[in-house]
Design a protein around this motif. Structure first.
Motif, short mmCIF file in Angstrom:
data_model
loop_
_atom_site.label_atom_id
_atom_site.label_comp_id
_atom_site.label_asym_id
_atom_site.label_seq_id
_atom_site.Cartn_x
_atom_site.Cartn_y
_atom_site.Cartn_z
N MET A 1 48.17 -51.55 7.16
CA MET A 1 48.25 -49.98 7.34
C MET A 1 47.78 -49.57 8.78
O MET A 1 47.29 -49.97 9.68
N LYS A 2 48.59 -48.27 9.19
CA LYS A 2 47.60 -47.86 9.92
C LYS A 2 47.10 -46.84 9.77
O LYS A 2 47.46 -45.57 9.60
N LEU A 3 45.74 -46.87 10.36
CA LEU A 3 44.85 -45.89 10.26
C LEU A 3 44.61 -44.22 10.14
O LEU A 3 44.76 -43.52 9.98
N SER A 4 45.91 -44.30 11.69
CA SER A 4 46.22 -42.77 12.41
C SER A 4 47.04 -42.03 11.54
O SER A 4 46.54 -40.50 11.59
N ASP A 5 47.02 -42.68 10.40
CA ASP A 5 48.37 -42.38 9.79
C ASP A 5 47.74 -41.74 8.22
O ASP A 5 48.40 -41.48 7.20
N LYS A 6 46.46 -42.34 8.77
CA LYS A 6 46.04 -42.35 6.98
C LYS A 6 44.66 -41.16 7.42
O LYS A 6 43.84 -41.12 5.92
N ALA A 7 44.29 -41.28 7.47
CA ALA A 7 42.80 -39.86 8.00
C ALA A 7 42.85 -40.05 9.92
O ALA A 7 43.24 -40.31 10.05
N LEU A 8 41.83 -38.97 10.06
CA LEU A 8 40.73 -38.69 10.74
C LEU A 8 39.46 -38.45 11.18
O LEU A 8 39.23 -39.16 10.51
N LEU A 9 39.89 -38.70 12.46
CA LEU A 9 38.16 -37.89 12.49
C LEU A 9 37.42 -36.91 13.13
O LEU A 9 38.42 -35.46 13.65
N VAL A 10 36.03 -36.09 12.63
CA VAL A 10 36.11 -35.09 12.82
C VAL A 10 34.69 -34.75 13.51
O VAL A 10 33.42 -36.11 12.86
N GLN A 11 33.90 -33.68 13.56
CA GLN A 11 32.60 -34.25 14.33
C GLN A 11 32.13 -32.41 13.78
O GLN A 11 32.52 -31.56 14.52
N LEU A 12 30.83 -32.78 13.29
CA LEU A 12 30.81 -31.19 13.07
C LEU A 12 29.67 -30.77 14.04
O LEU A 12 29.05 -31.70 14.01
N ASN A 13 29.63 -30.56 14.19
CA ASN A 13 28.53 -29.28 14.93
C ASN A 13 27.49 -27.60 15.10
O ASN A 13 28.57 -26.46 14.66
N VAL A 14 26.44 -27.73 15.17
CA VAL A 14 25.64 -26.59 14.42
C VAL A 14 24.55 -26.72 15.22
O VAL A 14 24.22 -26.91 16.10
N SER A 15 25.15 -25.02 15.84
CA SER A 15 23.15 -24.54 16.34
C SER A 15 23.17 -23.34 15.68
O SER A 15 23.47 -22.46 15.10
N GLN A 16 21.33 -23.42 15.72
CA GLN A 16 20.91 -22.74 15.31
C GLN A 16 19.18 -22.61 15.71
O GLN A 16 18.95 -23.32 16.16
N TRP A 17 18.97 -21.15 15.62
CA TRP A 17 17.54 -20.69 16.17
C TRP A 17 16.75 -21.45 15.03
O TRP A 17 16.92 -20.54 14.05
N THR A 18 15.81 -21.59 15.53
CA THR A 18 14.85 -22.25 14.46
C THR A 18 13.36 -21.57 13.92
O THR A 18 12.71 -21.26 13.55
N ALA A 19 13.25 -20.40 15.49
CA ALA A 19 12.07 -19.49 15.50
C ALA A 19 10.76 -20.47 15.97
O ALA A 19 10.22 -19.69 14.87
N ARG A 20 10.55 -21.10 16.46
CA ARG A 20 9.23 -21.79 16.47
C ARG A 20 9.24 -22.44 18.11
O ARG A 20 10.40 -22.41 18.80
N LYS A 21 8.06 -21.88 18.41
CA LYS A 21 7.93 -22.40 20.34
C LYS A 21 7.05 -23.26 20.25
O LYS A 21 5.52 -22.68 19.97
N TYR A 22 6.81 -23.94 21.79
CA TYR A 22 5.76 -24.57 21.76
C TYR A 22 4.44 -23.95 22.31
O TYR A 22 4.87 -23.10 23.47
N ASP A 23 3.83 -23.42 22.56
CA ASP A 23 2.70 -22.70 23.08
C ASP A 23 1.55 -23.12 23.81
O ASP A 23 0.70 -24.01 23.13
N LYS A 24 1.70 -23.46 25.48
CA LYS A 24 0.16 -24.32 26.22
C LYS A 24 -0.49 -23.61 26.47
O LYS A 24 -1.62 -24.53 26.05
N ARG A 25 -0.98 -22.67 25.76
CA ARG A 25 -2.38 -22.07 26.08
C ARG A 25 -2.95 -21.82 24.81
O ARG A 25 -4.60 -22.39 24.60
N ALA A 26 -1.56 -21.96 23.58
CA ALA A 26 -2.47 -21.71 22.33
C ALA A 26 -3.45 -23.62 22.18
O ALA A 26 -4.83 -24.52 21.21
#
Length: 258
Positions: A1-26
């Motif tokens: 079996m030649k794997l390259s004929d049976k499947a592909l490689l995929v990579q999911l990339n997601v970026s999103q704003w978390t609306a959280r921030k480190y507060d040094k003063r606090a």
């Protein structure tokens, strides 16, 4: 079996704003109030009051990631998964629809961002800092979703190196691809085993509570497994078909043929 004929490689990339921030003063204030050092803890503040707009985006992202991993198999490189060709069309169609829904949720958040930013002043009080908030056009760049598709590596190297070194590289690639393929099929078997085991335990327990989701989830796993079987493993097909049908028949009888 030649794997390259049976499947592909995929990579999911997601970026999103978390609306959280480190507060040094606090963080320093909390440390002083509790007679400790700033190294004892960090104060990470929520930049926005609780809202469904950003929360819905994050929940949708989680759901898309879960479906991504359910429809693929591990490849051995973190984040990169094996997508059998038999599952490509079905998965990509669903992914495009899910991504479109995700983008609609992101658009709704963008529309509400100016108002939410204003509400944050009342929400955070003295912790509010206008510089913590990106401009709208910057916020829009914080959200992105992409699915990269690659071919499975082969031993076709066209570089000018010695025959001995080329042979060594080709052998190494073949070995790695074979190992990854075997691990991927073990994962497929494990998913089937986990579901069948869970159902068997439920059937054996007279006090167990059955819910429709148990049946639906098992059907979904069986459906996906048939498309993940890139090695055309006859044992996986036979076991999946026979055991899943047997259990479904038993459950159908138990639940009155529904």
């Amino acid at each position: 079996m030649k794997l390259s004929d049976k499947a592909l490689l995929v990579q999911l990339n997601v970026s999103q704003w978390t609306a959280r921030k480190y507060d040094k003063r606090a963080t320093e204030q909390v440390a002083q109030q509790n007679n400790t050092t700033i190294g004892a803890g960090r104060y990470n503040k929520s930049l926005l009051p609780m809202n469904d707009y950003l929360d819905n985006v994050h929940k949708k992202t989680t759901a898309i990631r879960a479906k991504y991993y359910a429809n693929t198999l591990p490849w051995g490189i973190e984040g990169t998964m094996l997508l059998p060709s038999a599952n490509y069309l079905n998965f990509m169609t669903e992914f495009r629809n899910e991504k479109a829904e995700w983008q609609q949720l992101v658009d709704k958040f963008w529309d509400e961002y100016p108002r939410l930013k204003q509400d944050a002043q009342r929400f955070l009080g003295n912790l509010y800092n206008a510089s913590d908030y990106p401009m709208l056009h910057d916020i829009q760049r914080r959200f992105n979703m992409d699915l990269a598709v690659f071919p499975v590596p082969s031993n076709d190297f066209r570089v000018q190196i010695s025959d001995e070194e080329l042979s060594r590289i080709q052998s190494d690639v073949e070995s790695r691809v074979q190992d990854a393929a075997e691990q991927a099929m073990k994962e497929a078997w494990q998913r089937l085993y986990d579901k069948v085991k869970h159902m068997a335990e439920k059937l054996a327990d007279p006090k167990a509570i059955f819910r429709d989701t148990l049946i639906d989830n098992t059907k979904e796993v069986c459906s996906v497994l048939s498309r993940l079987n890139f090695a055309d493993d006859p044992d996986l097909r036979r076991v999946k078909a026979a055991e899943a049908k047997d259990i479904m028949d038993k459950m159908g009888a138990f639940m009155g043929g529904n």
